[in-house]
Motif scaffolding. Structure first.
Motif: not given
Length: 230
Positions: A132-135, A143-149, A195-196
């Protein structure tokens, strides 16, 4: 207050609940009890509930029960949709975008029905949020770092039946706090400050026609429609 449970929960329309009044009766979602109110910094009301499931060879497999708790003030931010039916709201993604962005406290309580590895849940969340972020062209290094956490937080967990995952979205911040609790162990928490990523986690559960639980979306729509008509 109506309690909704049983095999047909994910497919039938859920009846409106009188959500903004105190009551002691639990709402049963597939035999899992949800309190009609949940207090974080203030009392929040159970505005929507449902399950996540899939159907394989005509067999329904249920994974989680979901309760959506919101500040009653959310209705004041949704007056544009006054007079719309629950069915109309359930099909209107603009309505759910407005609900998600409304500056009120939100709390999601997710209870495990079918046990799985936490890594499986984390991968599903990661895939959905990343896509969804990529779209929306919002998937950068932060964002990648936050999602990995977030994925790492779930990696070592095992989701036994009746384990609870909660998502707390404060009214005054773009952060989120995710917590995991299981019987016999201390609750563990993680704070998500991107936030994203937080927005897309909200949309995973509350994103209208793109939400992970159609029964929860239907219930939310019906209940907000009922409150708007008062």
């Amino acid at each position: 207050m109506y309690a909704c449970s049983g095999e047909s929960l994910s497919t039938r329309n859920l009846l409106p609940v009188s959500i903004f009044t105190m009551g002691s009766a639990m709402v049963m979602v597939d035999e899992i009890p949800f309190p009609p109110e949940f207090t974080t910094t203030k009392p929040l009301s159970l505005l929507g509930y449902g399950i996540t499931d899939i159907e394989i060879h005509f067999l329904q497999i249920k994974f989680t029960a979901i309760g959506v708790y919101l500040d009653a003030e959310v209705v004041g931010h949704l007056q544009k949709w006054k007079g719309k039916s629950g069915k109309e709201l359930a099909e209107d993604d603009d309505f759910f975008d407005a609900l998600i962005s409304a500056p009120v406290e939100k709390f999601l309580r997710v209870v495990v029905i079918k046990e799985i590895k936490g890594s499986q849940y984390g991968v599903q969340l990661e895939s959905t949020v990343r896509d969804r972020l990529a779209a929306d062209d919002k998937y950068e290094e932060e964002e990648e770092a936050a999602l990995e956490q977030v994925v790492e937080f779930f990696q070592s967990k095992y989701f036994k039946k009746d384990c609870i995952i909660t998502f707390h979205f404060p009214a005054s911040s773009a952060c989120a706090e995710i917590a995991f609790s299981t019987e016999g162990k201390e609750e563990s928490k993680i704070k998500v400050e991107n936030a994203n990523v937080v927005e897309m986690i909200k949309k995973w559960y509350l994103g209208g026609t793109r939400g992970v639980s159609p029964s929860t979306i239907s219930c939310l729509a019906n209940n907000v429609s009922a409150e708007l008509s008062k």
